[in-house]
Design an enzyme around this catalytic site. Structure first.
Site, mmCIF file in Angstrom:
data_model
loop_
_atom_site.group_PDB
_atom_site.id
_atom_site.type_symbol
_atom_site.label_atom_id
_atom_site.label_comp_id
_atom_site.label_asym_id
_atom_site.label_seq_id
_atom_site.Cartn_x
_atom_site.Cartn_y
_atom_site.Cartn_z
ATOM 1 N N GLU A 155 0.580 -1.135 0.010
ATOM 2 C CA GLU A 155 -0.177 0.037 0.273
ATOM 3 C C GLU A 155 0.896 1.272 0.062
ATOM 4 O O GLU A 155 0.421 2.261 -0.303
ATOM 5 C CB GLU A 155 -1.067 0.005 1.353
ATOM 6 C CG GLU A 155 -2.009 -0.996 1.211
ATOM 7 C CD GLU A 155 -2.746 -1.135 0.052
ATOM 8 O OE1 GLU A 155 -3.498 0.089 -0.277
ATOM 9 O OE2 GLU A 155 -3.073 -2.394 -0.424
ATOM 10 N N SER A 198 -36.612 -25.875 -23.211
ATOM 11 C CA SER A 198 -37.659 -25.520 -24.194
ATOM 12 C C SER A 198 -38.566 -23.857 -23.620
ATOM 13 O O SER A 198 -39.202 -23.360 -24.193
ATOM 14 C CB SER A 198 -38.943 -26.327 -24.322
ATOM 15 O OG SER A 198 -38.551 -27.317 -25.534
#
Length: 778
Positions: free
Chosen positions: A105, A375
């Site tokens: 960081e 379907s």
């Protein structure tokens, strides 16, 4: 200088210089201007520093619980809160962890004065251009933002952050700042601070963290909520490698040590008892949506004191769970059930079923799984056809097998059990889910238009290569690509929540709403509203096209594969679906009040498997247990609700109809009725089923093994079994009608996704009556 002329102290434009060069600034002007700017900045900086006080810790840091409620705004579902917090001094944090955090960081942490001019400049430019991407802050700045400020992306917040960071750097030692930072960061699993995170992930104290464990925790600082490293370690692999490389570059570890560092083992997360059952699924789904819509991080949500009213209806949630629990108990290993129910007027999720117990399976089968829809995907081709000049009276091939001309390429398509219908209308093909007819329709309008209709309705678009490679596929579908014409028969993989969204668009008569679970968010003692979703929706389909679609899908309920849903006792439309090898079975349907999708699928070792014999049935189809669950749930969910009729059919848009290269020959002239009054052929409705008729499966409401045995070899000897890769029948109840089992994906030479087959079978009604003849609708 002329008499009376005032002397210009800056000498601009320059006297004694001719031409355009007189407008160039002199050295004196540059020096004076530069010094003025520097002095002004110093004055502004001094004023800003003087007037900026270190504030009290922010509301998130003080830990106010956020609560989520059912749609009544009063009944709580759960809370987001700080579960654990324990601060430790710097000497109780391992040296590898301290160095890993710095390497990840802020490599200049011990040299800088609390701020990074480069990072601030980048942030200012990002805010000004509305392209703020974060990053660039020092450890001191991050600590100040987390503890004293908010995550707001504004220039004002960034300036305050700078001045407070400078003051904190003067007031505290670097070790104190680093310790405070590591004690306040959020690291996922509701863990605040390095000590709690260390215990939750590695079951050890922070002082005992080794290099690899420290590197992973440091890698998680940027995106702590992206994933749980025990479940998805690959999410943090790139950042982990970066941290190790940075530690090497900073001299914290040697290259030899770095080469030996691997991702550490992480223990599984513990789940709290309050999240058992469906509660955890709601808790998790709402949490994800809140983080996205409020644009906050997990720490802010857990400590922000938000009151979140959801769209979940408590009674409907119970009805969904009850309907699923009423499935037969002898379930095969890995059987999953999903149900999503959506209000078509707003897009709000009224209910869903994520799984048996969130504490045992956090994965939500309704919102996170990808399953072939069978379907249930065909209506999108129907919509595309109606939008492009096709009509329900148009005729298509119904014989099996049929060689479909797919844009010049032959495509062999068959119907379930090779059932032959002869030429059929599109309405008949919809009611009986005839593969050959729908393959011909798809070839006529184009697979791209079928997919476009699906996406407009609410199905997530096809996954990009980047999404597939990263595993970030929550907002996309698999193999929803025009290169696969069998998409029309349900071979893509989609999420159940997407199918429910799409059918809710049908239910709203073509208005697409964003599916959501949060109806309102307030905050603070005054209950100030901070978020409310847009529920107006957007029209994506023509009204007449939707009315025609709903009319066709009503025939599936009135006399086709979804006949069991007629027990609902009010107008309903829907579609069944079953996939190849019986891996999944669906029923997606709706009334004008509510749209619901139900799916059963089986997954073992991350592979979808055949459901097989279950519940006294040789195989499970969309017209069996899924439509039963749908009907039971909808009966309870709509109890007391006003019965609403579907819109009247209207004038369809006039569009040039694409050429149907698979159109059957014109039907023969109708014969005069025989003198004895008998009908000389036909199926009782179409008059066009000239081929041999397939047998009809007539399962009872609660079938048994004995009942199934008698149905697997009926009439002309066609087998309704899994041995030949075909599933049980769904369509029709008239013994004289063609068998209307739905093979969602026929035998085909098409390369690409696996085929699906959809034998969706109507069940007997409670009163013993079948769902109706598949010829009645026409």
């Amino acid at each position: 200088m002329a008499k009376g002329q005032t002397k210009n102290i800056l000498n601009y434009p320059r006297r004694g210089v001719s031409g355009w060069t007189r407008f160039l600034p002199s050295i004196r002007l540059l020096v004076v201007g530069g010094l003025s700017i520097i002095i002004a900045l110093c004055v502004l900086f001094s004023i800003g520093y003087a007037v900026t006080d270190v504030p009290e810790p922010n509301i998130e840091a003080t830990g106010q619980t956020s609560t989520i409620y059912y749609n009544d705004g009063k009944t709580p579902i759960g809370q987001y809160k700080v579960q654990d917090r324990k601060s430790v001094p710097i000497d109780e944090i391992s040296e590898p962890m301290r160095k890993a955090a710095i390497a990840a960081e802020d490599t200049s942490f011990y040299e800088n004065r609390g701020i990074s001019i480069k990072g601030i400049s980048r942030a200012v430019i990002g805010v000004a251009t509305n392209q703020y991407a974060g990053g660039g802050s020092t450890i001191t700045q991050q600590y100040v933002k987390n503890f004293y400020l908010t995550n707001e992306h504004s220039l004002d917040r960034k300036v305050k952050e700078m001045f407070i960071s400078l003051k904190i750097d003067q007031q505290q030692s670097k070790d104190e700042i680093l310790a405070n930072y590591l004690n306040t960061i959020y690291l996922g699993r509701r863990s605040y601070g390095i000590e709690v995170a260390s215990q939750n992930y590695f079951d050890k104290s922070a002082k005992d963290l080794d290099v690899s464990e420290s590197a992973l925790l440091a890698a998680m600082i940027q995106r702590p909520g992206a994933a749980d490293p025990a479940e998805s370690p690959e999410t943090y692999k790139a950042r982990f490698d970066y941290v190790v490389e940075s530690m090497t570059d900073e001299g914290f570890i040697t290259e030899e040590q770095a080469a030996k560092i691997k991702m550490p083992e992480v223990k599984k997360a513990n789940k709290e008892a309050s999240l058992k059952g469906q509660t955890g699924y709601m808790w998790d789904f709402v949490r994800r949506e809140a983080l996205n819509k409020l644009d906050i991080d997990e720490a802010q949500l857990d400590r922000g004191g938000y009151n979140i009213t959801t769209t979940f209806d408590e009674d409907r949630m119970k009805a969904a769970e009850k309907a699923i629990k009423n499935l037969p108990p002898d379930q095969p290993e890995g059987l999953q059930a999903g149900l999503v129910s959506i209000d078509p007027d707003s897009g709000g999720i009224e209910a869903f079923y994520g799984g048996k117990n969130y504490l045992d399976q956090a994965f939500n089968a309704s919102t996170q799984s990808h399953v072939q829809p069978g379907s249930t995907f065909k209506p999108f081709a129907l919509v595309a056809g109606l939008e492009n000049g096709v009509r329900l009276t148009d005729r298509y091939p119904g014989s099996s097998p049929t060689a479909i001309d797919n844009q010049g390429t032959p495509w062999m398509v068959d119907n379930f059990a090779d059932a032959n219908y002869g030429p059929v209308t599109l309405l008949k093909a919809t009611q009986s889910s005839i593969n050959t007819a729908y393959a011909a329709l798809n070839a006529q309008v184009g697979t791209d238009k079928t997919i476009d209709a699906a996406v407009r309705a609410g199905v997530s678009p096809n996954c990009t290569e980047k999404e597939e490679n990263s595993g970030n596929t929550g907002q996309c579908s698999y193999k929803l690509d025009p290169i696969y014409p069998s998409v029309v028969l349900g071979t893509a993989s989609v999420k159940p929540i997407d199918m429910a969204t799409a059918y809710s668009t049908f239910a709203s008569n073509g208005i697409k709403h964003e599916t959501h679970s949060i109806s309102k968010v307030t905050q603070g003692a005054e209950d100030e509203e901070v978020y409310k979703p847009e529920t107006k929706g957007k029209r994506v389909f023509d009204k007449a096209v939707m009315a025609e679609t709903s009319y066709a899908l009503q025939q599936v309920v009135n006399g086709g594969s979804g006949g069991y849903a007629a027990n609902l006792g009010r107008p309903a439309a829907g579609k069944t679906g079953t996939t190849t090898d019986n891996t999944a079975a669906w029923f997606s349907g709706y009334t004008p009040n509510l749209a619901t999708s139900v799916v059963l699928y089986r997954e073992v070792d991350n592979q979808q498997r055949s459901i097989g014999a279950y519940g006294g049935r040789g195989q499970v189809t969309g017209g069996s247990f899924p439509v039963q669950v749908w009907t039971e749930y909808m009966q309870q969910a709509l109890e007391g609700e006003k019965v609403v009729q579907f819109p009247e059919r209207g004038e369809l848009p006039e569009k040039p109809k694409p050429k149907n290269t698979n159109a059957p020959a014109a039907p023969p002239e109708p014969k005069a009725p025989a003198e004895d009054g008998s009908d000389n052929g036909g199926d009782g409705g179409d008059g066009d089923d000239s081929e041999e008729k397939a047998p009809v499966d007539e399962p009872s409401e609660k079938p048994t093994d004995d009942e199934d045995k008698g149905k697997e070899n009926e009439a002309d000897g066609s087998a309704d079994s899994e041995d030949d890769g075909n599933e049980g029948g769904d369509e029709g109840d008239n013994p004289d009608s063609p068998k209307t089992d739905e093979p969602d994906s026929p035998k085909t030479d098409e390369p690409g996704p696996p085929k699906t087959e959809d034998p969706d079978t109507p069940e007997n009604n409670d009163d013993g009556k079948l769902g109706g003849s598949d010829g009645e609708a026409e």
